[in-house]
Design an enzyme around this catalytic site. Structure first.
Site, mmCIF file in Angstrom:
data_model
loop_
_atom_site.group_PDB
_atom_site.id
_atom_site.type_symbol
_atom_site.label_atom_id
_atom_site.label_comp_id
_atom_site.label_asym_id
_atom_site.label_seq_id
_atom_site.Cartn_x
_atom_site.Cartn_y
_atom_site.Cartn_z
ATOM 1 N N CYS B 51 0.855 -1.196 0.000
ATOM 2 C CA CYS B 51 0.000 0.000 0.000
ATOM 3 C C CYS B 51 0.878 1.228 0.000
ATOM 4 O O CYS B 51 1.623 1.470 0.927
ATOM 5 C CB CYS B 51 -1.028 0.035 1.121
ATOM 6 S SG CYS B 51 -0.608 -0.662 2.668
ATOM 7 N N GLY B 52 0.786 1.971 -1.041
ATOM 8 C CA GLY B 52 1.665 3.108 -1.219
ATOM 9 C C GLY B 52 2.994 2.564 -1.701
ATOM 10 O O GLY B 52 3.819 2.123 -0.913
#
Lengths: 182, 165
Positions: B51-52
């Site tokens: 995530c990211g």
């Protein structure tokens, strides 16, 4: 997607009167969000943060800081600078809400319509954004975030400590209540 | 072949190497950047779901790295073709190095190779003379961010001031 092995990151730039703050000044819990207006995960967290503030109106306040990941989100920087232009006119949160409620309409044409809907003069704001009048402010937020351990968007700091849990309402309520009772 | 002592530690001289790099496949390595701090960011694979994304984050922080005159090099065992497509899709302009043949040789020499055949998610900061000044091994599924890197670069700058003074 965090693990217990992770070193806990802490907010390094304290909240000041320059920040965009929603909620009571004497709130027991301050949540600082580093967000990107074009990020779908920020968009998903937005209604939950809204509801959190409604359900914990006396205890929680939200601070919003800009963290545009421009190489992946081509409209994010312009959206952030437009929000700041609205902010200097006292309309930050109206613009913030419009942006998160219209994430599929962040292109310059629709953005201008959004500015108008918020009740601000689009041509004037456009000119400021074109001149990069608010770029330094956005950059300052970004740098403070990256120095604090922001590793993607959204990243939340709850009373200064990075929240490595989820962004669903129950997760946020749990984190806020834990901080309030700490 | 993998370093039994784990990730390379501060104080050691960084093993030299060159690998094909984006955008054009030219051979790049840390020795070409002597005189500047070099950040080696080993990561498991192009396209891996974190995530990211870490490499996207480092691209967005490029102006901050530039303030330190620091060079960022991303490394994984992917081929140059995968790197190119990945860099293009995420707007990554700093070089991604292909530790592809012999597979993972550079990652192994830094103690950053995993039994599953991918590079570890490891950060290694080299001082301008090519010595390791900081290293950090992250769990593979956790984006370590950049705060540790910038702390290391601050420390380097402070040390240099003391030496000069």
């Amino acid at each position: 997607m965090s693990t217990p092995l992770q070193v806990t990151a802490r907010l390094r730039d304290p909240v000041t009167t320059d920040d965009h703050i929603r909620g009571p000044a004497d709130a027991a819990v301050t949540i600082v969000e580093y967000g990107d207006f074009q990020c779908q995960f920020c968009g998903a967290a937005y209604p939950n943060l809204h509801e959190l503030l409604r359900q914990r109106a006396d205890t929680v306040r939200l601070v919003y800081r800009y963290f545009p990941i421009a190489n992946v989100h081509p409209y994010a920087e312009r959206a952030a600078e437009t929000a700041e232009a609205a902010g200097v006119r006292g309309r930050f949160w109206e613009m913030h809400d419009w942006l998160y409620e219209h994430q599929d309409q962040l292109d310059p044409v629709h953005l201008s319509l959004g500015v108008e809907q918020v009740g601000l003069p689009p041509d004037e704001l456009n000119a400021e954004v074109e001149n990069r009048a608010h770029a330094d402010r956005v950059r300052r937020d970004f740098v403070g975030g990256i120095r604090s351990g922001v590793n993607g968007t959204p990243t939340l700091f709850v009373n200064g400590i990075r929240h490595d849990g989820g962004y669903d309402l129950p997760d946020l309520l749990t984190a806020a209540d834990a901080a309030a009772n700490a | 072949m993998s370093d039994p002592n784990g990730l390379i530690q501060p104080g050691r001289t960084a093993p030299g190497f060159t690998l094909p790099a984006t955008p054009d496949g030219a051979l790049l390595g840390p020795e070409q950047f002597r005189g500047r701090p070099v950040v080696l960011a080993f990561y498991p694979a192009d396209w891996s779901p974190v995530c990211g994304d870490q490499m996207s984050l480092y691209q967005s922080a490029a102006p901050v790295f530039a303030q330190y005159r620091a060079v960022v090099l991303g490394l994984s065992v992917d081929s140059i073709w995968s790197h190119r497509a990945f860099a293009e899709s995420r707007g990554i302009e700093f070089p991604l190095l292909a530790d592809f043949e012999p597979k993972g040789e550079v990652a192994r020499s830094y103690g950053a190779y995993m039994p599953n055949g991918e590079a570890a998610r490891a950060l290694v900061v080299l001082d301008p003379a090519g010595k390791v000044t900081w290293s950090y091994l992250s769990p593979p599924d956790v984006n370590p961010g950049a705060d540790g890197i910038f702390d290391a670069l601050d420390q380097l700058a402070a040390d240099r001031k003391v030496m000069a003074g």
